[in-house]
Design a protein around this motif. Structure first.
Motif: not given
Length: 194
Positions: A2-19
């Motif tokens: 399984e794979t999970l990702f997370g990235i913070t930006g200046k005013d957000f967090v974007i996440t992703a996961y395999d389904s």
């Protein structure tokens, strides 16, 4: 796998996961939701043993929502991560510890800042600008380290996520199916196309 990702930006967090849901080397299901919306500004992604992941994530989700109902306020992302860490630590010292890795993403409406917390099955917790769990971490942490900036925009974050997924698809021996991406910002949680 399984794979999970997370990235913070200046005013957000974007996440992703395999389904995908797997058992050993067998693909059991495509379209698995590996995320839980804990409150309007906090999102938890989980991976690990299938039963443990679902059970622990639902337990955390329901307790966070119960706290909000009882007290009339939402917990901050840091409070949510601390609660999840404590529950993992308590379970680690029991006869049946959970084998779950977590990414907790959120937007703190009081401080107007995004937050991303990396937790592992040994109840380690750290606040990070970007994170990955699973085999994808071996391929993508170097990309995240190279291209992540503190002031990254949402569009640049999505492109960075696409680079990571492209790297997985080109270098991993396993077929990586679709990924689901979600953004957490001051307006709440929403799904984005990647």
């Amino acid at each position: 796998m399984e794979t999970l990702f997370g990235i913070t930006g200046k005013d957000f967090v974007i996440t992703a996961y395999d389904s995908k849901a797997v058992a050993s080397i067998t693909l059991m299901k495509i379209g698995e939701d590996k995320s839980r919306e804990l409150n309007s500004h906090s999102l938890m992604l989980f991976s690990g043993e299938p039963g443990d992941g679902v059970h622990f994530s639902e337990y955390i989700e329901r307790n966070i929502k119960l706290y909000g109902i009882r007290n009339g306020i939402e917990l901050s992302p840091k409070a949510v991560a601390s609660f999840a860490r404590r529950e993992l630590a308590d379970s680690l010292r029991s006869r049946k510890p959970y084998s779950v890795n977590l990414l907790i993403a959120g937007f703190d409406v009081k401080t107007n800042r995004p937050a991303l917390y990396w937790l592992d099955h040994l109840a380690s917790m750290v606040d990070v600008p970007f994170a990955a769990h699973g085999y994808g971490a071996y391929y993508c942490l170097s990309l995240l380290d190279r291209y992540h900036r503190e002031d990254i925009t949402e569009e640049e974050g999505i492109k960075l996520l696409q680079k990571c997924i492209g790297e997985l698809r080109s270098r991993m021996i396993l077929n990586m199916p679709d990924f689901v991406a979600k953004v957490v910002n001051k307006d709440g949680i929403r799904i984005v196309q990647i």
